[in-house]
Design a protein around this motif. Sequence first.
Motif, short mmCIF file in Angstrom:
data_model
loop_
_atom_site.label_atom_id
_atom_site.label_comp_id
_atom_site.label_asym_id
_atom_site.label_seq_id
_atom_site.Cartn_x
_atom_site.Cartn_y
_atom_site.Cartn_z
N LEU A 1 34.81 0.37 20.03
CA LEU A 1 35.15 0.01 18.65
C LEU A 1 35.33 -1.51 18.52
O LEU A 1 34.77 -2.14 17.60
N ASP B 1 42.19 2.08 19.74
CA ASP B 1 42.82 2.69 18.57
C ASP B 1 42.43 1.91 17.30
O ASP B 1 42.65 0.71 17.20
N ALA B 2 41.87 2.63 16.32
CA ALA B 2 41.40 1.95 15.10
C ALA B 2 42.55 1.27 14.36
O ALA B 2 42.36 0.21 13.74
N GLY C 1 42.60 -2.60 13.37
CA GLY C 1 42.89 -2.98 11.99
C GLY C 1 44.02 -4.00 11.92
O GLY C 1 43.95 -4.98 11.16
N LEU D 1 35.67 -2.23 9.25
CA LEU D 1 35.60 -1.02 10.06
C LEU D 1 34.46 -0.12 9.58
O LEU D 1 33.78 0.51 10.39
N GLY E 1 31.05 0.84 11.91
CA GLY E 1 30.64 2.20 12.24
C GLY E 1 29.25 2.56 11.75
O GLY E 1 28.78 3.67 11.96
#
Lengths: 201, 201
Positions: B93, B127-128, B132, B146, B150
């Motif tokens: 991520l 962890d998103a 963030g 985000l 993706g």
Amino acid sequence: MAAPALDFWFDFASTYSYPACMRIGPPADQAGVVLRWRPFLLGPIFKAQGFDTSPFNLHPDKGRYMWRDLERLTGDLGLAFRRPHPFPQPSLLATRVAMVGLAADWGAAFCREVFRAQFARGMQIGDAAVVGEILREIGVAPDPVLARAGGEVVKDLLRARTQEARSIGVFGAPTFVTTGGEVFWGNDRLEQALAWAAREN
Amino acid sequence: MAAPALDFWFDFASTYSYPACMRIGPPADQAGVVLRWRPFLLGPIFKAQGFDTSPFNLHPDKGRYMWRDLERLTGDLGLAFRRPHPFPQPSLLATRVAMVGLAADWGAAFCREVFRAQFARGMQIGDAAVVGEILREIGVAPDPVLARAGGEVVKDLLRARTQEARSIGVFGAPTFVTTGGEVFWGNDRLEQALAWAAREN
């Protein structure tokens, strides 16, 4: 108070041990650090990790990089360089002879000439005739030395040495270990290891 | 004549990429070398070598040494250091978000904060919510970023990036590659890589 000391662990077949061995003397003198030369065999340690040859052979990308890196590095140091064939070379005989020499006064000179023979002159260091020639070149009569190197005393010492390397967590070469047990791996950690050893005292 | 350039390949989960990322800016400026940040995924490259996790986990002696070495190294650089748990952290991520940021003007700042979050602040970079939070800290609104990270465009770019890493022989991180194709592996090769890049021009 004793002078600070540094154990210098190396395997004659180890590529980065070549520049380390050739350059270690002057900076150690300058730092006031006494070197304890610790030739050992990396083979049994690699075997315990599941490698049956050098990791540089097992991982071709890493191997290709290493040869190029070593070429640049020896170039910067003004050291001649020729890639040994085969690689790795059998280092057992030279290691035993080095242990005889380090108990006398010609150990360091012998080690440097073994590395030079292998990495600069393209010689086969596993060959007893080659080791004999190196001994003659540094002014040591080969026959009694080769006889002593093949004896049980040296064999036992080398087995204990390699066991000691494992017990302190040596997994590659060159490795530098201070009296206080601080471990530094790799030719490029030499300066840091010497500074640490000098500070420990 | 264009300024000399250096590609800086790194994986957010790579331990030695942390000091490299935190220190690379000033010496690159000083050498007049333009950095091209190349976040990529080491995982597929390790898999192709037969590793299903970091080699530092597969070889405990080497792993123990690395953590101690990193502690010394970050100490010398004045960087805070905390060992991440679990290790390695999932870096997918953060890598995708970094690619969005590097196409804008906040990529380098984001990369530094991801490394700091993981190796100095003990945060979970997979962890998103954490990613963030990092974005907000550097003044970037997380939601559109985000969403873009993706999307298919970024996914394809990252796949191509990781493929490119393989094709030029990248096998670890950090790796520095000059415009002329000279490859330098490891945080401790940064100065040599910058000097080479400057000379090439």
